[in-house]
Design an enzyme around this catalytic site. Structure first.
Site, PDB file in Angstrom:
ATOM      1  N   THR A  27       5.933   4.673   7.835  1.00 49.82           N
ATOM      2  CA  THR A  27       7.043   4.757   7.082  1.00 49.82           C
ATOM      3  C   THR A  27       7.032   4.374   5.950  1.00 49.82           C
ATOM      4  O   THR A  27       6.138   4.067   5.309  1.00 49.82           O
ATOM      5  CB  THR A  27       7.666   3.093   8.113  1.00 49.82           C
ATOM      6  N   ALA A  56       3.260  -0.132   6.943  1.00 51.68           N
ATOM      7  CA  ALA A  56       4.654  -0.851   6.668  1.00 51.68           C
ATOM      8  C   ALA A  56       4.759  -1.074   5.207  1.00 51.68           C
ATOM      9  O   ALA A  56       3.665  -1.863   4.758  1.00 51.68           O
ATOM     10  CB  ALA A  56       4.789  -2.018   7.596  1.00 51.68           C
ATOM     11  N   ILE A  82      -0.769  -2.219   5.679  1.00 48.07           N
ATOM     12  CA  ILE A  82       0.100  -2.676   4.633  1.00 48.07           C
ATOM     13  C   ILE A  82       0.222  -1.422   3.501  1.00 48.07           C
ATOM     14  O   ILE A  82      -0.916  -1.186   3.177  1.00 48.07           O
ATOM     15  CB  ILE A  82      -0.229  -4.022   3.878  1.00 48.07           C
ATOM     16  N   LYS A  83       1.495  -0.870   3.150  1.00 51.67           N
ATOM     17  CA  LYS A  83       1.562   0.179   2.282  1.00 51.67           C
ATOM     18  C   LYS A  83       1.936  -0.379   0.923  1.00 51.67           C
ATOM     19  O   LYS A  83       2.868  -1.113   0.920  1.00 51.67           O
ATOM     20  CB  LYS A  83       2.587   0.982   2.801  1.00 51.67           C
ATOM     21  N   LEU A  84       1.249   0.003   0.033  1.00 49.93           N
ATOM     22  CA  LEU A  84       1.491  -0.532  -1.371  1.00 49.93           C
ATOM     23  C   LEU A  84       1.608   0.738  -2.347  1.00 49.93           C
ATOM     24  O   LEU A  84       0.691   1.736  -2.096  1.00 49.93           O
ATOM     25  CB  LEU A  84       0.331  -1.393  -1.912  1.00 49.93           C
TER      26      LEU A  84
END
Ligand code: E4P
Length: 224
Positions: A27, A56, A82-84
């Site tokens: 997402t 996310a 975790i998307k960074l």
């Protein structure tokens, strides 16, 4: 190649999961905003449907803010990744969180050196956006080739997640180069099993079958 769906739409995710070949979900803030639902609630729903990695994305742009947001997101489900973003603060947060064993997806990657650094920082996934490069007359496919070669040269275990996929041929190219994962919009997932010759061939097989059976019924009723 693993296949993720690139959406925050729960109906699309359910439908794609029902195919039995879906490995994960990505997402991003734009996709979530489009849905008009609470972010954490939607992530909970998604993680109920898909047990593979669910990316996310944080919206903070500084190290401490990213880490704090990540800590909240990680409470949602064990399969949250975790998307960074591929910025300097994102790189630092990637190192901090990866060192704690958190799976990180480094997003908005547009050049091979970003991919090299995030691999050194322990990222689980790197997301080069190939369609957006093609959109400005660049060569997104070449970027994947470059990253593949760099990762193979040095034995990095970070997975290449080809993102911003625009059409089925992108997927063929990704699979041939050896991208580890492709994240795909629902519409393209639907296109993957389609070919007009399959449809015509099947229609003809069934018509021939019906004709043959009708003939058999007339000549050899016991066999039909
Ligand atoms: C990946 O994680 C991104 O959400 C996505 O692939 C971006 O695609 P777009 O360029 O079509 O917005």
């Amino acid at each position: 190649m693993e296949i993720y769906i690139d959406t925050a739409n729960i109906d699309e995710i359910r439908e794609a999961a029902s195919l039995g070949v879906l490995d994960g979900v990505t997402t991003n803030p734009s996709l979530v905003a489009k849905e008009g639902v609470a972010f954490h609630d939607r992530l909970t729903e998604i993680c109920d449907v898909v047990k593979g990695p669910v990316s996310a994305e944080v919206v903070a742009t500084d190290h401490d803010g990213m880490v704090a947001e990540a800590e909240q997101l990680l409470k949602i489900a064990p399969n949250i990744v975790i998307k960074l973003p591929c910025i300097v603060e994102g790189l630092k947060a990637c190192k901090t969180l990866s060192d704690r064993g958190v799976k990180i997806n480094m997003t908005l990657c547009f050049q091979p050196l970003q991919a090299l650094l995030v691999a050194k920082a322990g990222a689980y996934l790197v997301s080069p956006f190939i369609g957006r490069i093609d959109d400005i007359s660049g060569d997104g496919v070449e970027l994947i080739q470059q990253i593949r070669q760099i990762y193979d040269n040095y034995g990095f275990s970070t997975k290449i997640l080809a993102a911003s996929i625009r059409h089925p041929m992108h997927l063929v190219q990704m699979a041939m180069i050896g991208a580890d994962v492709a994240t795909v919009p629902f519409k393209i997932i639907q296109q993957m099993m389609k070919h007009p010759l399959t449809d015509v061939g099947l229609k003809n097989f069934l018509a021939d079958w019906d004709k043959g059976m009708a003939m058999l019924k007339k000549t050899e009723p016991a066999l039909a």
